[in-house]
Write a protein that holds these residues in place. Structure first.
Motif, PDB file in Angstrom:
ATOM      1  N   GLU A  63      -5.396  -9.957   4.280  1.00 30.58           N
ATOM      2  CA  GLU A  63      -4.559  -9.489   3.364  1.00 30.58           C
ATOM      3  C   GLU A  63      -5.493  -8.841   2.012  1.00 30.58           C
ATOM      4  O   GLU A  63      -6.356  -9.323   1.830  1.00 30.58           O
ATOM      5  CB  GLU A  63      -3.632 -10.516   2.747  1.00 30.58           C
ATOM      6  N   ALA A  64      -4.917  -7.826   1.344  1.00 32.98           N
ATOM      7  CA  ALA A  64      -5.363  -7.140   0.135  1.00 32.98           C
ATOM      8  C   ALA A  64      -5.383  -8.038  -1.215  1.00 32.98           C
ATOM      9  O   ALA A  64      -4.536  -8.645  -1.482  1.00 32.98           O
ATOM     10  CB  ALA A  64      -4.825  -6.013  -0.170  1.00 32.98           C
ATOM     11  N   VAL A  69      -9.236  -0.631  -0.786  1.00 27.73           N
ATOM     12  CA  VAL A  69      -8.473  -1.862  -0.570  1.00 27.73           C
ATOM     13  C   VAL A  69      -9.678  -2.936  -0.215  1.00 27.73           C
ATOM     14  O   VAL A  69     -10.046  -2.800   0.792  1.00 27.73           O
ATOM     15  CB  VAL A  69      -7.624  -1.716   0.632  1.00 27.73           C
ATOM     16  N   VAL A 113      -8.115   5.675  -2.222  1.00 23.08           N
ATOM     17  CA  VAL A 113      -7.628   4.275  -2.268  1.00 23.08           C
ATOM     18  C   VAL A 113      -8.736   3.344  -1.734  1.00 23.08           C
ATOM     19  O   VAL A 113      -9.232   3.412  -0.444  1.00 23.08           O
ATOM     20  CB  VAL A 113      -6.390   3.931  -1.523  1.00 23.08           C
ATOM     21  N   ILE A 133       0.892  -1.131   0.039  1.00 23.43           N
ATOM     22  CA  ILE A 133      -0.238  -0.014   0.186  1.00 23.43           C
ATOM     23  C   ILE A 133       0.874   1.305  -0.042  1.00 23.43           C
ATOM     24  O   ILE A 133       0.275   2.324  -0.769  1.00 23.43           O
ATOM     25  CB  ILE A 133      -1.080   0.020   1.037  1.00 23.43           C
ATOM     26  N   VAL A 158      -6.570  -3.466  -5.245  1.00 24.99           N
ATOM     27  CA  VAL A 158      -6.308  -2.130  -4.686  1.00 24.99           C
ATOM     28  C   VAL A 158      -6.558  -1.593  -5.893  1.00 24.99           C
ATOM     29  O   VAL A 158      -5.958  -1.588  -6.926  1.00 24.99           O
ATOM     30  CB  VAL A 158      -5.129  -1.910  -4.113  1.00 24.99           C
ATOM     31  N   THR A 162     -10.107  -6.575   1.111  1.00 23.92           N
ATOM     32  CA  THR A 162      -9.397  -7.703   1.477  1.00 23.92           C
ATOM     33  C   THR A 162     -10.103  -8.835   1.773  1.00 23.92           C
ATOM     34  O   THR A 162     -11.573  -8.987   1.777  1.00 23.92           O
ATOM     35  CB  THR A 162      -8.915  -7.296   3.163  1.00 23.92           C
TER      36      THR A 162
END
Length: 151
Positions: free
Chosen positions: A90-91, A32, A30, A13, A94, A34
């Motif tokens: 966790e992503a 994201v 942004v 990121i 993005v 996840t």
């Protein structure tokens, strides 16, 4: 500038923020996405993503073009999607934009994630706790015919 990637490793990121930086921009937005630990009462331990890489990248670039037509003031656009196994927290994806003003940045990111989910050939499998149970998931936003996968 447009930054479009399919990646196997965790998405950084901080690097995304560096790609967005611009002296003429007062706003960055942004999104994201996840991996969450549950779905309809089942405990999710990870997600696994597969893509038709060339077509996915081509469509991601088209989304960037669409964003630039709709919001011409956008300076930088980032669309990164992870492939392979993505553990909880966790992503997976993005999407980020920078622009002189916040409305363009906020609206464009929302539009872009919706477009990605309907247009880009990326498939997700949820892996549940216990006996290696898993299930391929269809994007509810997608109008494409259902794709079967055999493993």
């Amino acid at each position: 500038m447009d930054h479009v990637k399919l990646v196997q490793d965790p998405i950084d990121i901080t690097h995304i923020h560096q790609l967005l930086a611009d002296e003429g921009c007062g706003a960055s937005s942004v999104f994201v996405g996840t991996t969450r630990d549950n779905f309809q009462g089942k405990k999710v331990v990870s997600l696994a993503y597969e893509a038709y890489d060339n077509m996915a990248l081509k469509e991601m670039k088209k989304i960037c073009s669409d964003l630039r037509l709709k919001w011409p003031e956008l300076k930088h656009i980032v669309i990164y999607h992870r492939l392979g196994t993505v553990p909880v927290c966790e992503a997976s994806v993005v999407i980020a934009t920078s622009s002189p003003h916040r409305s363009e940045a906020l609206e464009s990111v929302s539009f872009a994630i919706d477009q990605l989910k309907t247009r880009v050939p990326i498939w997700k499998k949820e892996i549940y706790e216990g006996d290696h149970i898993s299930e391929w998931k269809e994007n509810k936003e997608s109008f494409r015919p259902k794709v079967s996968k055999c493993l």
